[in-house]
Design a protein around this motif. Structure first.
Motif, PDB file in Angstrom:
ATOM      1  N   GLU A 478       0.811  -1.219   0.000  1.00  0.00           N
ATOM      2  CA  GLU A 478       0.000   0.000   0.000  1.00  0.00           C
ATOM      3  C   GLU A 478       0.846   1.273   0.000  1.00  0.00           C
ATOM      4  OE1 GLU A 478      -0.356  -1.728   4.281  1.00  0.00           O
ATOM      5  OE2 GLU A 478      -0.125  -2.469   2.217  1.00  0.00           O
ATOM      6  N   HIS A 480       3.503   1.553  -2.060  1.00  0.00           N
ATOM      7  CA  HIS A 480       4.140   1.657  -3.374  1.00  0.00           C
ATOM      8  C   HIS A 480       3.604   2.841  -4.177  1.00  0.00           C
ATOM      9  CE1 HIS A 480       5.563  -2.833  -3.441  1.00  0.00           C
ATOM     10  NE2 HIS A 480       5.939  -2.162  -2.365  1.00  0.00           N
ATOM     11  N   ASP A 481       2.313   3.206  -3.924  1.00  0.00           N
ATOM     12  CA  ASP A 481       1.745   4.359  -4.637  1.00  0.00           C
ATOM     13  C   ASP A 481       2.414   5.664  -4.247  1.00  0.00           C
ATOM     14  OD1 ASP A 481      -0.029   2.825  -6.046  1.00  0.00           O
ATOM     15  OD2 ASP A 481      -1.724   3.174  -4.692  1.00  0.00           O
ATOM     16  N   HIS A 482       3.183   5.649  -3.159  1.00  0.00           N
ATOM     17  CA  HIS A 482       3.838   6.862  -2.679  1.00  0.00           C
ATOM     18  C   HIS A 482       5.315   6.911  -3.072  1.00  0.00           C
ATOM     19  CE1 HIS A 482       0.161   7.559  -0.484  1.00  0.00           C
ATOM     20  NE2 HIS A 482       0.266   6.359   0.076  1.00  0.00           N
ATOM     21  N   SER A 485       6.712   5.350  -9.846  1.00  0.00           N
ATOM     22  CA  SER A 485       6.391   4.160 -10.632  1.00  0.00           C
ATOM     23  C   SER A 485       7.228   4.177 -11.908  1.00  0.00           C
ATOM     24  CB  SER A 485       4.897   4.149 -10.978  1.00  0.00           C
ATOM     25  OG  SER A 485       4.576   3.048 -11.790  1.00  0.00           O
ATOM     26  N   ASN A 573      -0.097  12.788  -6.866  1.00  0.00           N
ATOM     27  CA  ASN A 573      -0.618  11.895  -7.902  1.00  0.00           C
ATOM     28  C   ASN A 573      -2.122  11.744  -7.704  1.00  0.00           C
ATOM     29  OD1 ASN A 573      -0.636  10.136 -10.078  1.00  0.00           O
ATOM     30  ND2 ASN A 573      -0.238   8.329  -8.814  1.00  0.00           N
ATOM     31  N   VAL A 575      -5.262   9.593  -8.331  1.00  0.00           N
ATOM     32  CA  VAL A 575      -5.675   8.228  -8.676  1.00  0.00           C
ATOM     33  C   VAL A 575      -7.186   8.161  -8.508  1.00  0.00           C
ATOM     34  CG1 VAL A 575      -5.372   5.778  -8.217  1.00  0.00           C
ATOM     35  CG2 VAL A 575      -3.474   7.369  -7.790  1.00  0.00           C
ATOM     36  N   LYS A 580      -2.762  11.244  -3.758  1.00  0.00           N
ATOM     37  CA  LYS A 580      -1.678  10.558  -3.055  1.00  0.00           C
ATOM     38  C   LYS A 580      -0.397  11.377  -3.180  1.00  0.00           C
ATOM     39  CE  LYS A 580      -3.559   5.925  -3.862  1.00  0.00           C
ATOM     40  NZ  LYS A 580      -3.755   5.505  -2.471  1.00  0.00           N
TER      41      LYS A 580
END
Length: 731
Positions: A478, A480-482, A485, A573, A575, A580
């Motif tokens: 959870e 990884h979105d921070h 990418s 970001n 989403v 985020k």
């Protein structure tokens, strides 16, 4: 704490940090030259031979270079003498170009008689240092620039991204007069009285002339030229013309009477001793950077930041003395200075090499192959930056090759749609970030935007790519979105890019004190928005908290410390309906045990300063950052570290200072000021007091890492009354 304020400035700037102060003194080249001097001095290499630059860098074959150096090339001594005596530096430009063109024609006739002539003169942009090129909020006025193609119109101003070479002219008329007097005195016959000496220039120089080039009228402000379509031009006519030119020099020796041989020999000995003293002084100064070199460096910064470029060549011409500089992300390499009036063949070699070298040999990134966008009236404005259209990457092939073998993966082609960041330092990471779209095999562009980052980190440092992959392996999914990418990443060694220092071999004496190897890294990731584009106070607060927590988990679980937090690498970001925060730019990060001299609490202080900076400079409703730095925070962006630290210490402790800062907080940030900024201000003041008391009392067991436990992630979160989502324990 303020004693370490350079670790946590909300806006990183340089030279040396990639964001020189664009709001004030960056418009003045003087502070930038001062910063560049500090940046370059340790990595400055002198004494390189011009022929090595011509062969290794500009692509001239050694055999060809030797042929040029052996050609019986001369310049008209009368024209040269007139050139030296011109009153201003601007007057030197056209004669210098004419000298260069004349020699290039002679070399071309000798080496390539059956090939079309490629003019040097036609590709020189010369405004005598009176016209500014605008880039990145700065205005620079170079003397001369060489280009690959002539400008379309006389009034057109080139873009720094099109510049091939930089030529800077200097002219010390006092020095020239002294030299000319010495040369004139050398032609006198000591056996004759001074008033009977012939009023002629150095006869040996005149007798060396084989052909007489036409000299432009602006080259002869002291004597009128008889060069015309119907004139008969001989060496004797030149001698007649120069009588007025040298009269003032000879007049100074009149009235001395005859000298005996002992007096002559004594004067010769004295003169020889003086010349030796001057030679010793010149050798001592040869390795030092001068203001003129630093001025060239400021132009190189512009050329390298306008597009992705690996190095830039600049030439300093001080009347007749010529020095070539190669500037890249590793070093500044400087040739031995020569005089083009005496080393004519060397001058010809330089002009020949500069004219014939291609884009790759001029330092342009081999990945920038597409044509440039057409210039529109809007693009000509100073605030607009033009960029190359495409960046094709060959992950597994030689980057200098434009072809892709059949058994290799096709290149990744990227269409540049905007610029996110450009470097404005020299020997550094030189980070460039472009907003791009992927070009499909059918030529169509991707709907999604991406960010392409090109940077030059030290080779010995952990790769940013490796750091991000390590964190994603260690941190919960959870989180990884921070983190960034990644879509694509690759690295290029100095050898692959044929950087100058890899080719100069024995000309350089490299050691750990004067050289640090860097690697070009390219990384393609999802495109993220800046914090000021969050859309509102709650969205901004959520993104900022996401970054605080992700950063701590990277430190606690991943054993990695970021070490370079600023408003430029805390991102947003979107989403779906969620927002985020993303912690970006991990290229300065170090693993646990490597981050000597940098504490976790330094990064906590950075988060606080970024928050306060945003409250004064972000217009969240309009999704923009105010361009002008508020006067209450001017000291925070000073290039003087003492001023920077002092301004923050005053804010922490002085009611007059912090009340002035809080008065500048924007209305939409008032809740954030109340619930986040002021409680954290109290926490940092408490930590300062605790640390100061411990130092004064000499506490042996005091924990300076956390200021006696006052300043940790958990006390930080408790101060703002936020419960951590991942780091539940207070241990």
């Amino acid at each position: 704490m303020p004693s370490a304020s350079t670790h946590h400035t909300p806006v990183k700037k340089g030279s040396g940090s990639g964001n020189f102060n664009r709001d004030g003194d960056s418009l003045n080249a003087k502070p930038m030259r001062s910063a560049l001097k500090d940046e370059i001095s340790a990595y400055h290499h002198s004494g390189i031979e011009l022929v090595d630059i011509a062969v290794a860098i500009w692509g001239v074959k050694r055999e060809t270079a030797n042929k040029i150096l052996q050609l019986p090339l001369t310049l008209d001594p009368v024209a040269v003498e007139n050139y030296k005596r011109l009153p201003t530096e601007g007057d030197l430009h056209q004669p210098f170009i004419d000298f260069a063109e004349e020699l290039l024609q002679k070399v071309h006739a000798a080496l390539h008689p059956n090939e079309p002539f490629e003019s040097f003169k036609a590709r020189v942009w010369d405004r005598e240092g009176n016209t500014a090129l605008h880039h990145g909020g700065r205005a620079r006025k170079p003397d001369m620039l060489t280009l690959f193609k002539p400008m379309v119109t006389d009034t057109e101003v080139p873009w720094w991204g099109l510049v091939k070479h930089i030529i800077e002219m200097k002219h010390d008329t006092n020095k020239v007069t002294t030299v000319s007097q010495e040369k004139s005195a050398d032609t006198n016959d000591p056996s004759q009285p001074a008033d009977q000496q012939p009023d002629v220039p150095n006869r040996a120089l005149v007798n060396s002339i084989s052909t007489k080039p036409k000299v432009p009228s602006r080259l002869n402000p002291i004597v009128s030229s008889s060069h015309g379509h119907n004139s008969t031009h001989t060496a004797d006519s030149d001698l007649t013309q120069t009588s007025g030119m040298v009269a003032s020099v000879v007049a100074s020796s009149k009235g001395k009477g005859k000298r005996n041989i002992d007096e002559v020999l004594a004067e010769d000995d004295e003169k020889a001793a003086e010349e030796e003293d001057q030679a010793i002084k010149r050798r001592k100064l040869a390795g030092k950077l001068k203001e003129d070199h630093l001025q060239l460096a400021t132009y190189a910064v512009e050329a390298m930041s306008a597009t992705s470029r690996n190095w830039v060549a600049g030439t300093l011409v001080d009347t007749c003395e010529v020095t070539v500089l190669l500037l890249d992300r590793h070093m500044v390499a400087r040739t031995t200075t020569f005089s083009f009036d005496t080393d004519v063949a060397k001058f010809a070699l330089m002009i020949y090499a500069m004219t014939r070298c291609n884009r790759l040999q001029a330092g342009f990134d081999p990945h920038l192959r597409a044509s440039l966008s057409q210039i529109t009236e809007a693009e000509a404005q100073p605030t607009t930056i033009r960029v190359p259209e495409e960046l094709p990457f060959h992950p597994s092939s030689d980057p200098t090759s434009s072809s892709t073998p059949d058994d290799e993966v096709p290149p990744l082609r990227l269409k540049i749609t905007g610029i996110i960041r450009q470097p404005d330092d020299l020997i550094s990471r030189g980070t460039s970030v472009f907003k791009v779209k992927i070009v499909g095999e059918d030529g169509k562009l991707s709907e999604q935007d991406y960010a392409l980052k090109l940077s030059w980190p030290l080779k010995q440092r952990p790769s940013e790519i490796d750091v991000i992959q390590h964190l994603k392996a260690k941190l919960p999914a959870e989180l990884h979105d921070h983190l960034p990418s990644l879509t694509f990443s690759t690295s290029f060694s100095a050898e692959q890019l044929s950087l100058p220092w890899t080719k100069l071999g024995g000309s350089l004496s490299l050691n750990t004190q004067n050289f640090q190897e860097r690697t070009l890294r390219a990384m393609l990731a999802d495109y993220y928005h800046k914090l000021w584009e969050a859309g509102g106070p709650e969205a901004f607060k959520q993104a900022w908290l996401d970054c605080v927590e992700c950063h701590y988990e990277a430190f606690r679980t991943g054993k990695v410390l970021h070490r370079d937090l600023s408003e430029n690498n805390l991102m947003v970001n979107f989403v779906g309906d969620e927002i985020k925060g993303v912690v970006n730019d991990w290229d300065m990060a170090k693993f646990e045990g490597m981050a000597w001299g940098h504490l976790y609490r330094y990064d906590l202080e950075s988060f606080f300063y970024i928050l306060l900076w945003a409250a004064i400079h972000y217009d969240l409703k309009q999704r923009k950052k105010l361009r002008k730095v508020h006067s209450a925070l001017k000291g925070w962006i000073s290039n003087d570290m003492d001023v920077n630290a002092g301004a923050k210490e005053l804010f922490m402790t002085s009611p007059l200072s912090y009340n002035g800062v809080y008065a500048a907080v924007r209305k939409e940030f008032k809740e954030i000021e109340k619930n986040l900024i002021k409680p954290l201000h109290d926490l940092f003041c408490e930590a300062m007091i605790s640390r100061s008391l411990a130092l004064r009392r000499g506490k042996a067991n005091y924990d300076y890492v956390t200021c006696g436990g006052v300043l940790t992630f958990h006390t930080f979160m408790e101060a703002i009354n936020v419960v951590p989502r991942w780091a539940k324990s207070n241990k």
